[in-house]
Scaffold this active site. Structure first.
Site, short mmCIF file in Angstrom:
data_model
loop_
_atom_site.label_atom_id
_atom_site.label_comp_id
_atom_site.label_asym_id
_atom_site.label_seq_id
_atom_site.Cartn_x
_atom_site.Cartn_y
_atom_site.Cartn_z
N TYR A 102 0.82 -1.22 0.00
CA TYR A 102 0.00 0.00 0.00
C TYR A 102 0.85 1.27 0.00
O TYR A 102 2.06 1.23 0.15
CB TYR A 102 -1.03 0.00 1.12
CG TYR A 102 -0.58 -0.14 2.55
CD1 TYR A 102 0.69 0.20 2.99
CD2 TYR A 102 -1.48 -0.61 3.50
CE1 TYR A 102 1.06 0.08 4.32
CE2 TYR A 102 -1.14 -0.72 4.84
CZ TYR A 102 0.15 -0.37 5.24
OH TYR A 102 0.49 -0.49 6.56
N GLU A 103 0.16 2.40 -0.19
CA GLU A 103 0.80 3.73 -0.36
C GLU A 103 1.78 3.76 -1.53
O GLU A 103 2.81 4.42 -1.48
CB GLU A 103 1.50 4.16 0.94
CG GLU A 103 0.60 4.28 2.13
CD GLU A 103 -0.59 5.19 1.92
OE1 GLU A 103 -0.56 6.02 0.99
OE2 GLU A 103 -1.57 5.07 2.67
N GLY A 104 1.44 3.05 -2.59
CA GLY A 104 2.33 2.95 -3.74
C GLY A 104 3.21 1.74 -3.58
O GLY A 104 4.08 1.71 -2.70
#
Length: 580
Positions: free
Chosen positions: A432-434
């Site tokens: 997550y978050e890229g």
């Protein structure tokens, strides 16, 4: 059988000696009143909260998980009371500006707080982890009236924010999102659409939840150029529920105490943040903060894994060790900490944890400097470090948790010893978050090649300065020499990648993952070269001084094999990948 004790001594070492942060604070009017004793006091209070309140809930939260019923989410027993204690302690306001009701303390201290929260209870910390990024986003882009209305709620902890990007068809490619926003006569907007994988999208910690939502206006251009950002509260000021509904939660591999929600926006009222069709620029303020925090999740996992593996290895007795310290009495069997295979694992855990701490705190320290001097070198270095910290730290979080599980043997595979929870919890941070693959592309293609190496040159200059200073220290000269050689290798790699990219535009994408890992190893080398040098300021009989030199020696002994792996992979990436 899982425990956590905040590594306050090492945290203070990083602040006082590695960063020399108190000297920098004295030169910054915003932090001139802050000194080391006050900073240590803040960390000690954070440790009491993390160890005494959050850590005991970690295993229980994993076993119980979250419960969804008719759109309402209940967090594990004890989470609400823990959040109440968090708010009463003033922790949401730590690094927020005083004019918004915050304490005005540096992000460096907030980074240390975040490490403790994630190490003690990753799932619980998911609810609070995005708050500072949302605060920064509103502070930078929201209209004054919107700031006045909602920033105090975030700073006080009365409301928790979310980040609503992902849709079923739009994960990493946010340009595919379909959520719509219709302008209204009163200046507000009505949002319709759905979002998923929303951490803390619904919960019982606060009465109100502030959703920061990416959506399209009716006349928006296609792709990422047509995305705007909106603030959509769960509860409106008149006490009515807004048109936001949670239609389910995910049942996950880890962080089970964190509610990962699917949300439906049904004519939900919201307000524009920033400029029309410039939502990604506003959201990236929040995302960059979140990426540093996700990196600190990796650090928290390595630290927790190291502590529990060390404790178990000191207690578990098996076989005679091939060698043992002279002061240890001969016996039929020894604690496994004396066996070479386990010593190597434990040394790697310690070296990785303490090295990552120095680099993670350095990035936060740079953010503090950049905020008050946006034209400084710190303002160029901090964005460069962000993708490295996010990807390298989270990969180490999972890798080192797996190594720590090996110390426990078969017991590590059962829930009784809880290292398996650390392994499960740590895995999501790589996604997550890229995702880490996106971070690697961002680093090499956008932060290094597209920048023509300017920011990367500043980073190499920092590393070379340390190599020069360490070269003047007799017992550290070998570490400094290795760091200098690594800088030469990095400079050559960047030049070679740039040249090959002229004939093969896909080559940087193939080389990017190993380039990021190489940069992560280089940062650890920087961390340990400096740690060895500055540890000489400690008294000769201080055990920390000897431990720092021991860990530095271990790291640089094993450094060549790691360099060879990533350099070989970057060179081998010249071969095009087949389609499968």
């Amino acid at each position: 059988m899982w425990s956590y004790e905040a590594p306050l001594r090492d945290m203070q070492f990083v602040l006082e000696h590695w960063l020399q942060a108190p000297d920098t604070w004295q030169r910054n009017p915003a932090f001139a009143a802050l000194d080391l004793p006050l900073a240590v006091q803040v960390l000690e209070e954070a440790a009491r909260f993390s160890q005494g309140v959050l850590a005991p809930l970690n295993g229980h939260g994993d076993r119980q998980g979250c419960r969804w019923q008719a759109g309402q989410v209940s967090t594990p027993d004890g989470f609400v009371a823990a959040y109440r204690a968090y708010v009463e302690g003033g922790w949401p306001a730590l690094a927020c500006a005083e004019e918004q009701g915050g304490q005005g303390l540096p992000q460096l201290l907030d980074a240390a707080l975040q490490e403790m929260l994630y190490a003690s209870n990753h799932a619980w910390a998911m609810y609070t982890g995005i708050a500072h990024g949302a605060y920064l986003c509103l502070k930078a882009h929201a209209a004054p009236w919107l700031q006045a209305r909602y920033l105090p709620d975030i700073v006080s902890g009365q409301a928790l924010p979310t980040m609503c990007l992902t849709e079923p068809q739009a994960g990493s490619d946010v340009g595919l999102l379909r959520c719509r926003a219709e302008p209204q006569a009163d200046g507000s907007y009505r949002l319709n659409g759905s979002k998923l994988f929303i951490s803390g999208g619904e919960h019982d910690l606060t009465a109100n939840i502030l959703h920061l939502v990416l959506a399209r206006l009716p006349d928006a251009p296609p792709g990422s150029r047509g995305i705007s950002l909106f603030l959509v509260p769960k509860q409106l000021d008149d006490g009515q529920a807004n048109g936001v509904h949670c239609d389910g939660i995910e049942h996950k591999m880890g962080i089970k105490g964190s509610a990962t929600c699917s949300l439906v926006f049904d004519a939900a009222q919201g307000w524009l943040i920033g400029d029309v069709n410039r939502g990604l620029a506003a959201m990236f303020v929040m995302m960059n903060s979140a990426r540093l925090h996700v990196g600190l999740q990796g650090l928290g996992h390595v630290e927790a894994a190291w502590q529990n593996a060390r404790q178990y290895a000191a207690e578990r007795v098996q076989m005679r060790a091939p060698s043992r310290p002279e002061e240890v009495a001969a016996q039929a069997a020894d604690p496994i900490r004396y066996h070479p295979a386990m010593r190597r694992v434990l040394l790697e855990l310690r070296a990785t944890s303490e090295g990552m701490r120095a680099i993670g705190y350095w990035a936060a320290h740079l953010l503090d400097q950049a905020e008050h001097d946006p034209h400084s070198s710190a303002a160029q270095l901090a964005p460069l470090l962000t993708p490295i910290i996010k990807a390298f730290f989270t990969e180490q979080g999972f890798r080192q948790a797996s190594h720590a599980l090996q110390v426990f043997g078969g017991y590590g595979y059962v829930t009784e010893f809880a290292i398996e929870q650390t392994l499960r919890d740590s895995r999501i941070a790589m996604i997550y978050e890229g995702s880490n693959e996106i971070q690697a592309n961002d680093l090499l293609l956008r932060k290094v090649l597209a920048d023509e190496g300017r920011a990367f040159g500043l980073l190499l200059a920092e590393l070379r300065t340390e190599a020069a200073q360490g070269g003047e220290c007799g017992e550290c000269a070998g570490f400094a020499q290795a760091l200098g050689s690594l800088c030469d290798a990095l400079a050559s790699v960047v030049e070679a990648i740039g040249e090959r990219a002229l004939d093969d535009s896909e080559y940087p994408y193939r080389a990017a993952p190993d380039f990021l890992q190489l940069c992560g190893v280089a940062l650890l080398a920087f961390a340990w070269a400096r740690a060895a040098r500055v540890s000489r300021a400690l008294p000769e009989d201080d055990p920390l001084r000897a431990a720092k030199l021991q860990s530095a020696g271990f790291f640089f002994d094993y450094l060549p094999s790691r360099l060879a792996q990533h350099l070989g992979a970057i060179d081998g990436a010249r071969a095009a990948l087949a389609f499968v």
